[in-house]
Design a protein around this motif. Structure first.
Motif, PDB file in Angstrom:
ATOM      1  N   VAL A 161      42.682  -3.613  36.862  1.00 25.97           N
ATOM      2  CA  VAL A 161      42.443  -2.306  36.256  1.00 25.97           C
ATOM      3  C   VAL A 161      42.808  -1.143  37.178  1.00 25.97           C
ATOM      4  O   VAL A 161      43.449  -0.184  36.723  1.00 25.97           O
ATOM      5  CB  VAL A 161      40.981  -2.204  35.752  1.00 25.97           C
ATOM      6  N   PRO A 162      42.475  -1.157  38.478  1.00 26.91           N
ATOM      7  CA  PRO A 162      42.845  -0.020  39.328  1.00 26.91           C
ATOM      8  C   PRO A 162      44.353   0.196  39.469  1.00 26.91           C
ATOM      9  O   PRO A 162      44.786   1.268  39.886  1.00 26.91           O
ATOM     10  CB  PRO A 162      42.223  -0.366  40.688  1.00 26.91           C
ATOM     11  N   GLU A 163      45.136  -0.802  39.104  1.00 26.45           N
ATOM     12  CA  GLU A 163      46.593  -0.690  39.215  1.00 26.45           C
ATOM     13  C   GLU A 163      47.258  -0.239  37.917  1.00 26.45           C
ATOM     14  O   GLU A 163      48.477  -0.050  37.882  1.00 26.45           O
ATOM     15  CB  GLU A 163      47.177  -2.025  39.679  1.00 26.45           C
ATOM     16  N   TRP A 164      46.487  -0.068  36.855  1.00 24.66           N
ATOM     17  CA  TRP A 164      47.069   0.424  35.608  1.00 24.66           C
ATOM     18  C   TRP A 164      47.553   1.849  35.813  1.00 24.66           C
ATOM     19  O   TRP A 164      46.869   2.682  36.406  1.00 24.66           O
ATOM     20  CB  TRP A 164      46.050   0.436  34.486  1.00 24.66           C
ATOM     21  N   GLY A 165      48.741   2.131  35.286  1.00 25.33           N
ATOM     22  CA  GLY A 165      49.262   3.495  35.330  1.00 25.33           C
ATOM     23  C   GLY A 165      49.127   4.150  33.970  1.00 25.33           C
ATOM     24  O   GLY A 165      48.554   3.580  33.038  1.00 25.33           O
ATOM     25  N   LEU A 166      49.677   5.343  33.866  1.00 24.53           N
ATOM     26  CA  LEU A 166      49.687   6.041  32.581  1.00 24.53           C
ATOM     27  C   LEU A 166      50.808   5.490  31.715  1.00 24.53           C
ATOM     28  O   LEU A 166      51.860   5.095  32.220  1.00 24.53           O
ATOM     29  CB  LEU A 166      49.908   7.540  32.784  1.00 24.53           C
ATOM     30  N   ASN A 167      50.587   5.494  30.404  1.00 23.50           N
ATOM     31  CA  ASN A 167      51.670   5.128  29.499  1.00 23.50           C
ATOM     32  C   ASN A 167      52.529   6.369  29.240  1.00 23.50           C
ATOM     33  O   ASN A 167      52.280   7.446  29.812  1.00 23.50           O
ATOM     34  CB  ASN A 167      51.130   4.481  28.211  1.00 23.50           C
ATOM     35  N   GLU A 168      53.535   6.240  28.403  1.00 16.80           N
ATOM     36  CA  GLU A 168      54.466   7.344  28.157  1.00 16.80           C
ATOM     37  C   GLU A 168      53.744   8.585  27.632  1.00 16.80           C
ATOM     38  O   GLU A 168      54.015   9.715  28.066  1.00 16.80           O
ATOM     39  CB  GLU A 168      55.543   6.888  27.157  1.00 16.80           C
ATOM     40  N   THR A 169      52.804   8.391  26.712  1.00  9.98           N
ATOM     41  CA  THR A 169      52.053   9.518  26.157  1.00  9.98           C
ATOM     42  C   THR A 169      51.212  10.186  27.245  1.00  9.98           C
ATOM     43  O   THR A 169      51.172  11.415  27.351  1.00  9.98           O
ATOM     44  CB  THR A 169      51.154   9.049  24.994  1.00  9.98           C
ATOM     45  N   GLY A 170      50.544   9.392  28.064  1.00  8.12           N
ATOM     46  CA  GLY A 170      49.735   9.941  29.145  1.00  8.12           C
ATOM     47  C   GLY A 170      50.564  10.742  30.133  1.00  8.12           C
ATOM     48  O   GLY A 170      50.167  11.840  30.560  1.00  8.12           O
ATOM     49  N   ARG A 171      51.719  10.201  30.508  1.00  8.12           N
ATOM     50  CA  ARG A 171      52.599  10.930  31.432  1.00  8.12           C
ATOM     51  C   ARG A 171      53.055  12.252  30.821  1.00  8.12           C
ATOM     52  O   ARG A 171      53.085  13.289  31.496  1.00  8.12           O
ATOM     53  CB  ARG A 171      53.795  10.062  31.830  1.00  8.12           C
ATOM     54  N   ALA A 172      53.397  12.228  29.530  1.00  9.87           N
ATOM     55  CA  ALA A 172      53.849  13.451  28.853  1.00  9.87           C
ATOM     56  C   ALA A 172      52.725  14.485  28.770  1.00  9.87           C
ATOM     57  O   ALA A 172      52.970  15.690  28.964  1.00  9.87           O
ATOM     58  CB  ALA A 172      54.368  13.110  27.454  1.00  9.87           C
ATOM     59  N   ARG A 173      51.511  14.037  28.502  1.00 13.91           N
ATOM     60  CA  ARG A 173      50.385  14.975  28.422  1.00 13.91           C
ATOM     61  C   ARG A 173      50.127  15.643  29.776  1.00 13.91           C
ATOM     62  O   ARG A 173      49.898  16.844  29.851  1.00 13.91           O
ATOM     63  CB  ARG A 173      49.128  14.262  27.923  1.00 13.91           C
ATOM     64  N   HIS A 174      50.171  14.858  30.848  1.00 12.71           N
ATOM     65  CA  HIS A 174      49.952  15.435  32.175  1.00 12.71           C
ATOM     66  C   HIS A 174      51.099  16.356  32.584  1.00 12.71           C
ATOM     67  O   HIS A 174      50.862  17.401  33.210  1.00 12.71           O
ATOM     68  CB  HIS A 174      49.725  14.337  33.219  1.00 12.71           C
ATOM     69  N   ALA A 175      52.318  16.005  32.232  1.00 12.57           N
ATOM     70  CA  ALA A 175      53.463  16.869  32.544  1.00 12.57           C
ATOM     71  C   ALA A 175      53.338  18.203  31.815  1.00 12.57           C
ATOM     72  O   ALA A 175      53.589  19.265  32.413  1.00 12.57           O
ATOM     73  CB  ALA A 175      54.770  16.171  32.176  1.00 12.57           C
ATOM     74  N   ALA A 176      52.931  18.169  30.556  1.00 10.72           N
ATOM     75  CA  ALA A 176      52.750  19.407  29.789  1.00 10.72           C
ATOM     76  C   ALA A 176      51.643  20.264  30.387  1.00 10.72           C
ATOM     77  O   ALA A 176      51.785  21.491  30.509  1.00 10.72           O
ATOM     78  CB  ALA A 176      52.447  19.083  28.326  1.00 10.72           C
ATOM     79  N   PHE A 177      50.538  19.635  30.787  1.00  7.38           N
ATOM     80  CA  PHE A 177      49.437  20.386  31.404  1.00  7.38           C
ATOM     81  C   PHE A 177      49.914  21.051  32.697  1.00  7.38           C
ATOM     82  O   PHE A 177      49.606  22.215  32.958  1.00  7.38           O
ATOM     83  CB  PHE A 177      48.257  19.452  31.683  1.00  7.38           C
ATOM     84  N   ALA A 178      50.666  20.329  33.494  1.00  6.86           N
ATOM     85  CA  ALA A 178      51.118  20.855  34.788  1.00  6.86           C
ATOM     86  C   ALA A 178      51.959  22.111  34.644  1.00  6.86           C
ATOM     87  O   ALA A 178      51.900  22.997  35.500  1.00  6.86           O
ATOM     88  CB  ALA A 178      51.897  19.782  35.553  1.00  6.86           C
ATOM     89  N   VAL A 179      52.728  22.207  33.568  1.00  8.09           N
ATOM     90  CA  VAL A 179      53.592  23.388  33.414  1.00  8.09           C
ATOM     91  C   VAL A 179      52.949  24.487  32.578  1.00  8.09           C
ATOM     92  O   VAL A 179      53.395  25.637  32.652  1.00  8.09           O
ATOM     93  CB  VAL A 179      54.988  23.031  32.829  1.00  8.09           C
ATOM     94  N   THR A 180      51.921  24.193  31.809  1.00  3.61           N
ATOM     95  CA  THR A 180      51.327  25.221  30.955  1.00  3.61           C
ATOM     96  C   THR A 180      50.009  25.769  31.484  1.00  3.61           C
ATOM     97  O   THR A 180      49.622  26.884  31.147  1.00  3.61           O
ATOM     98  CB  THR A 180      51.091  24.688  29.526  1.00  3.61           C
ATOM     99  N   ALA A 181      49.290  25.010  32.286  1.00  2.00           N
ATOM    100  CA  ALA A 181      47.993  25.471  32.797  1.00  2.00           C
ATOM    101  C   ALA A 181      48.195  26.525  33.876  1.00  2.00           C
ATOM    102  O   ALA A 181      49.193  26.510  34.601  1.00  2.00           O
ATOM    103  CB  ALA A 181      47.208  24.290  33.364  1.00  2.00           C
ATOM    104  N   ASP A 182      47.218  27.436  33.981  1.00  2.00           N
ATOM    105  CA  ASP A 182      47.260  28.419  35.060  1.00  2.00           C
ATOM    106  C   ASP A 182      46.734  27.755  36.324  1.00  2.00           C
ATOM    107  O   ASP A 182      45.535  27.642  36.535  1.00  2.00           O
ATOM    108  CB  ASP A 182      46.423  29.650  34.721  1.00  2.00           C
ATOM    109  N   LEU A 183      47.654  27.287  37.135  1.00  2.00           N
ATOM    110  CA  LEU A 183      47.316  26.601  38.378  1.00  2.00           C
ATOM    111  C   LEU A 183      47.745  27.419  39.588  1.00  2.00           C
ATOM    112  O   LEU A 183      47.835  26.901  40.697  1.00  2.00           O
ATOM    113  CB  LEU A 183      47.988  25.216  38.392  1.00  2.00           C
ATOM    114  N   SER A 184      47.955  28.707  39.376  1.00  2.00           N
ATOM    115  CA  SER A 184      48.514  29.561  40.425  1.00  2.00           C
ATOM    116  C   SER A 184      47.625  29.680  41.658  1.00  2.00           C
ATOM    117  O   SER A 184      48.124  29.958  42.747  1.00  2.00           O
ATOM    118  CB  SER A 184      48.814  30.949  39.864  1.00  2.00           C
TER     119      SER A 184
END
Length: 190
Positions: free
Chosen positions: A21-44
């Motif tokens: 279980v600790p070695e499970w990664g994100l699936n395609e949907t999970g990766r896409a959701r995190h990528a979208a958050f990274a570019v749209t969230a105010d992380l300045s």
């Protein structure tokens, strides 16, 4: 110290019963959701990124680290409750064990870390990250179960499932001041 702590849970996972279980990664949907958050969230204002050592959390932190050109500091103590005693459980077996985990927080369910121990560990790990990070906002990428336990602690509530993240596949966040002088925000889905 000024700034906020953003607690982010990993999103959709690529579940593979033959992989630990600790070695499970994100699936395609999970990766896409995190990528979208990274570019749209105010992380300045983010100056530091922390993540559980589990692959799915590191995968969730990676797009933010890339956008901000910051390293990801991994900490084992930010991990999900230790379920290594059972390893993978099919959903029909897993969810009743999760219910028992939260219902009896001082008791190990099937050899799992107790909910109380996991809560103490995650709260300590978040406080340690706050103490060592430079001024500014901090992102901590972790897991839904310990996110729930953390919210219960921060809100002064008994351990229960009442503070579960709203998205069934994870990928949710909340924030709180670094000095812990106010309640956390509500969960938000990425």
């Amino acid at each position: 110290m000024s700034g906020n702590v953003i607690i982010l849970t990993h999103a959709d996972v690529a579940i593979d019963p033959v992989v630990p279980v600790p070695e499970w990664g994100l699936n395609e949907t999970g990766r896409a959701r995190h990528a979208a958050f990274a570019v749209t969230a105010d992380l300045s204002a983010v100056t530091a990124i922390y993540a559980s050592t589990e692959q799915k959390a590191r995968d969730g932190a990676a797009p933010i680290a890339t956008r901000l050109d910051l390293p990801v500091h991994t900490r084992e103590a930010l991990g999900e409750n230790d379920r290594s005693a059972t390893g993978f459980l099919p959903p029909e077996e897993f969810w009743p064990v999760v219910d028992a985990f939260f219902a009896r927080p001082e008791t190990s369910t099937r050899g799992w870390e107790t909910a109380k121990a996991a809560q103490d560990r995650i709260l300590g790990a978040v406080k340690d990250a706050v103490a060592e990070a430079p001024a500014g906002d901090i992102v901590i990428v972790s897991h839904g179960g310990v996110g729930n336990l953390l919210r219960c602690a921060l809100l002064g509530k008994p351990i229960s499932r009442d503070e579960d993240q709203p998205h069934p596949k994870g990928g949710c966040w909340f924030s709180l001041p670094r000095n812990f002088d106010a309640a956390p925000t509500d969960w938000n889905a990425i």
